[in-house]
Motif scaffolding. Structure first.
Motif, PDB file in Angstrom:
ATOM      1  N   LYS A  14       9.553 -15.823  -8.952  1.00  0.00           N
ATOM      2  CA  LYS A  14       9.624 -15.813 -10.426  1.00  0.00           C
ATOM      3  C   LYS A  14      11.066 -15.688 -10.947  1.00  0.00           C
ATOM      4  CE  LYS A  14       7.125 -12.344 -10.162  1.00  0.00           C
ATOM      5  NZ  LYS A  14       6.330 -11.458  -9.468  1.00  0.00           N
ATOM      6  N   ASP A  33      11.229  -6.424 -15.231  1.00  0.00           N
ATOM      7  CA  ASP A  33      11.695  -5.340 -14.352  1.00  0.00           C
ATOM      8  C   ASP A  33      13.122  -4.923 -14.718  1.00  0.00           C
ATOM      9  OD1 ASP A  33       9.348  -5.269 -12.906  1.00  0.00           O
ATOM     10  OD2 ASP A  33      10.097  -6.545 -11.295  1.00  0.00           O
ATOM     11  N   ARG A  57       3.470   1.251 -15.542  1.00  0.00           N
ATOM     12  CA  ARG A  57       2.624   0.216 -16.181  1.00  0.00           C
ATOM     13  C   ARG A  57       2.690   0.336 -17.706  1.00  0.00           C
ATOM     14  NH1 ARG A  57       2.826  -3.193 -12.222  1.00  0.00           N
ATOM     15  NH2 ARG A  57       2.010  -2.375 -10.283  1.00  0.00           N
ATOM     16  N   GLY A  80       5.089  -8.430 -10.787  1.00  0.00           N
ATOM     17  CA  GLY A  80       3.878  -8.941 -10.156  1.00  0.00           C
ATOM     18  C   GLY A  80       2.584  -8.248 -10.578  1.00  0.00           C
ATOM     19  N   ARG A 118      10.382  -2.487  -3.344  1.00  0.00           N
ATOM     20  CA  ARG A 118       9.097  -2.564  -4.043  1.00  0.00           C
ATOM     21  C   ARG A 118       8.144  -1.486  -3.540  1.00  0.00           C
ATOM     22  NH1 ARG A 118      10.935  -8.032  -3.310  1.00  0.00           N
ATOM     23  NH2 ARG A 118      10.725  -9.310  -5.191  1.00  0.00           N
ATOM     24  N   ARG A 137      -5.907  -9.172  -7.088  1.00  0.00           N
ATOM     25  CA  ARG A 137      -5.173  -9.622  -8.273  1.00  0.00           C
ATOM     26  C   ARG A 137      -5.390 -11.069  -8.674  1.00  0.00           C
ATOM     27  NH1 ARG A 137       0.903  -7.160  -7.596  1.00  0.00           N
ATOM     28  NH2 ARG A 137       0.351  -4.967  -7.883  1.00  0.00           N
TER      29      ARG A 137
HETATM   30  C1  S3P Z   1       5.169  -4.942  -8.682  1.00  0.00           C
HETATM   31  C2  S3P Z   1       6.064  -5.994  -8.657  1.00  0.00           C
HETATM   32  C3  S3P Z   1       7.506  -5.827  -8.869  1.00  0.00           C
HETATM   33  C4  S3P Z   1       7.788  -4.610  -9.754  1.00  0.00           C
HETATM   34  C5  S3P Z   1       7.112  -3.400  -9.180  1.00  0.00           C
HETATM   35  C6  S3P Z   1       5.600  -3.557  -9.041  1.00  0.00           C
HETATM   36  C7  S3P Z   1       3.736  -5.196  -8.416  1.00  0.00           C
HETATM   37  O1  S3P Z   1       8.060  -6.987  -9.488  1.00  0.00           O
HETATM   38  O2  S3P Z   1       7.352  -4.843 -11.068  1.00  0.00           O
HETATM   39  O3  S3P Z   1       7.707  -3.114  -7.940  1.00  0.00           O
HETATM   40  O4  S3P Z   1       2.907  -4.307  -8.670  1.00  0.00           O
HETATM   41  O5  S3P Z   1       3.414  -6.313  -7.957  1.00  0.00           O
HETATM   42  P1  S3P Z   1       8.288  -8.407  -8.723  1.00  0.00           P
HETATM   43  O6  S3P Z   1       6.982  -9.152  -8.775  1.00  0.00           O
HETATM   44  O7  S3P Z   1       9.334  -9.068  -9.548  1.00  0.00           O
HETATM   45  O8  S3P Z   1       8.709  -8.099  -7.347  1.00  0.00           O
END
Ligand code: S3P
Length: 167
Positions: A14, A33, A57, A80, A118, A137
């Protein structure tokens, strides 16, 4: 033109594709993020550790509300896990056209192995984690998406060019 939103699993590309696409279209790029880390003055891993996932969240939802006030079209990559909340999917729809970047599990493993940033992926087997999370998901991603694109064996430039044909 509305915003262009990129959703998908961690490692789907992304942010990299988003930067390429923004350059191609001559519009700004942003990443939820990065906004969260900048506003909290803290890394995401640290936010999870100190305040927990629910708090993170909530910050994602707040960030979407802030983005709704931005008039200038942008490319927006979102975390994500952000599309999992129904409320967030509503906001994504209001923000613009939602592109879902898909990648095979093997591709994700290649891109994510060794990742320490992550929190969702730490501890345990990566393949099992990815498989389970994708099963949990996939439905939310499908529901949020206007357009789905596969990313395996494609360069960021190729994917950006593909998205450009839709906007
Ligand atoms: C998450 C994805 C991460 C970030 C966090 C949680 C998730 O972003 O928001 O670590 O729950 O899938 P990216 O998708 O940019 O890695």
């Amino acid at each position: 033109m509305k915003h262009i939103i990129l959703i998908g699993f961690m490692g789907a590309g992304k942010s990299s594709v988003g930067k390429e696409l923004a350059a191609l279209l001559g519009i700004p790029f942003t990443d939820t993020d990065d906004i969260i880390e900048e506003q909290a003055q803290m890394k995401i891993a640290h936010i999870f550790q100190e305040y927990g996932e629910d708090y993170f969240r909530d910050l994602e939802t707040l960030t979407l509300r802030q983005l709704l006030a931005v008039r200038q079209p942008m490319v927006v990559a979102v975390g994500g896990g952000l599309p999992l909340r129904a409320e967030n999917r509503d906001y994504l729809r209001q923000l613009g056209t939602v592109f879902y970047l898909l990648a095979e599990t093997d591709t994700l493993i290649k891109r994510l192995s060794g990742d320490q940033q992550r929190p969702i992926l730490q501890g345990g087997g990566l393949r099992e984690k990815i498989t389970q999370l994708m099963a949990d998901r996939g439905g939310a991603y499908d529901e949020a998406a206007d357009i789905k694109l596969t990313t395996d064996d494609k360069s960021c430039r190729q994917i950006a060019e593909e998205i450009k044909t839709y906007v």
